[in-house]
Design a protein around this motif. Structure first.
Motif: not given
Length: 320
Positions: A291-296, A170, A288-289, A278, A167
Motif C-alpha cells: 500500500f505504498t507507491p513503490k509497490y503499487e 517486495p 502492508r508494504h 485490496k 527496498d
C-alpha cells in the motif's frame, strides 16, 4: 459422487469433540478450528497421522494430547507415506479377520510446508498407488512453526522471514503454487477446497473425502494471525474474505469434473459481489508494504493473477 450423509447444526453441536480443548495454539488460530471441524465429519473408527508442524506441536505436548482418536506423529515429509502404510496394514488385518469394522478411515494431515514442498513426493507417490485415505492440507501459507519462512503456498508479495519486504524485495517473488489442481492432475477421485467460515461446506466435503474409495485431497484455508500479522479476532472473517475476493474460491473436482461450491457459485452468478483483492490484503500486516507507491504495480499484478485464475476455474466448471 454424492454423500448420503446429512446433518444439522444441532447434530454437529451435540457430537463429541474428537479434537479437544487444551491445545497450545495461538489466540485466533484458524488451523485449530479446522482440526475441530474435520473431526466432526468422522463416520466411525479413524486413524490420524500428522506431519511435524504447528498443529502437531500444539496438540501433543507430552504427556498431553488433544486427539481423542488413534493418532501418530510422523516426519515433516512423509505424512502421506505413513498413511499409505497404515491403510495397507488395515487391509491386511481385515483380510485376516482381526478387524471387524466395515470402515476404518485414515486421515493424513499436514501444513503447506509438509504438502506443497517437503511432502509432495510422498503425497504424489501415495495417490498414484491408489491408497484409500484422505489427505488434508491446512494452509496457513508459510512455515509458521519454525519462524514464518516462505513456502510454495506463500502468496505473491507476502513478507516472511525468508522473503522480507524492503527496498530491494517486495516480499515473495512467486505466485502461490496451485496445489489442488496439481492433485487433480493425478486423476484421483476427489479433490476439494474449503474454508472454516463456511463450516457446513467444509464438514460435508471432509465426509465425502472419507466415503470415496481411493485417495482424496482437501485444501483448507487456515489463517495464521502470528504469521499474517492480522487481528486474532478476525481469522474466520479473513477466511470469508478470501472466498469473496476469489483469492481462495471454493470448488470440488469429482472424478475429473470440476464444480463450484455454493459460496463461489453465488459470485459466479453475480459478479458484482466479487470484492477487490485490496480489501483482503489491507487487513494483513504481511502485505502492508503493497500500500505504498513503490509497490503499487505489484498490487495490480496480484489482482490480475487472482482474476486470471478465477476465470480459468470458471471455464473448468463450464461457466463462461
Amino acid at each position: 459422487m454424492q454423500s448420503e450423509w446429512k446433518f444439522t447444526a444441532k447434530d454437529i453441536a451435540e457430537k463429541p469433540d474428537l479434537f479437544m480443548s487444551g491445545h497450545r495454539a495461538c489466540a485466533g488460530c484458524a488451523p485449530a478450528t479446522v482440526m475441530r471441524l474435520i473431526m466432526k465429519a468422522l463416520r466411525g473408527p479413524t486413524v490420524v497421522t500428522q506431519a511435524t508442524g504447528c498443529m502437531e506441536v500444539v496438540s501433543t505436548i507430552y504427556p498431553y494430547t488433544s486427539w481423542a482418536v488413534p493418532w501418530l506423529h510422523t516426519a515433516f515429509e512423509n505424512a502421506a507415506a505413513n498413511a499409505s502404510g497404515i491403510e495397507a496394514a488395515i487391509k491386511m488385518l481385515k483380510k485376516k479377520g482381526r478387524i471387524k469394522h466395515e470402515h476404518v478411515d485414515v486421515i493424513a494431515i499436514a501444513g503447506d510446508g509438509g504438502t506443497y514442498d517437503i511432502g509432495i513426493q510422498a503425497l504424489s507417490g501415495a495417490v498414484e498407488r491408489g491408497h484409500d485415505f484422505l489427505f488434508v492440507l491446512y494452509d496457513n501459507e508459510a512455515y509458521m512453526n519454525t519462524g514464518i519462512q516462505r513456502s510454495g503456498g506463500t502468496p505473491l508479495g507476502a513478507s516472511t522471514t525468508t522473503s522480507p519486504a524492503g527496498d530491494v524485495l517486495p516480499g515473495k517473488l512467486e505466485p502461490k503454487k496451485p496445489i489442488a489442481d496439481i492433485m487433480v492432475a493425478h486423476e484421483i477421485p476427489y479433490v476439494a477446497t474449503a474454508s472454516p467460515y463456511y463450516w457446513r461446506d467444509l464438514i460435508t466435503k471432509v465426509r465425502k473425502g472419507l466415503e470415496v474409495e481411493g485417495p482424496a485431497f482437501m485444501h483448507i484455508f487456515a489463517p495464521c494471525p502470528r504469521g499474517w500479522r492480522s487481528d486474532p479476532a478476525k481469522s474466520i472473517e479473513l477466511s470469508r474474505l478470501a472466498v469473496e475476493t476469489c483469492v481462495f474460491p471454493l470448488w470440488e473436482c469429482i472424478n475429473g469434473m470440476y464444480q463450484l461450491s455454493v459460496p463461489s457459485k453465488v459470485i459466479a452468478m453475480a459478479p458484482q459481489k466479487k470484492k477487490p483483492v485490496k480489501e483482503y490484503l489491507a487487513v494483513q500486516g504481511r502485505f502492508r508494504h503493497l500500500f505504498t507507491p513503490k509497490y503499487e504495480k505489484l498490487m495490480d499484478e496480484i489482482q490480475r493473477i487472482t482474476d486470471q485464475r478465477w476465470q480459468k476455474l470458471l471455464k473448468k466448471c463450464g461457466i463462461s
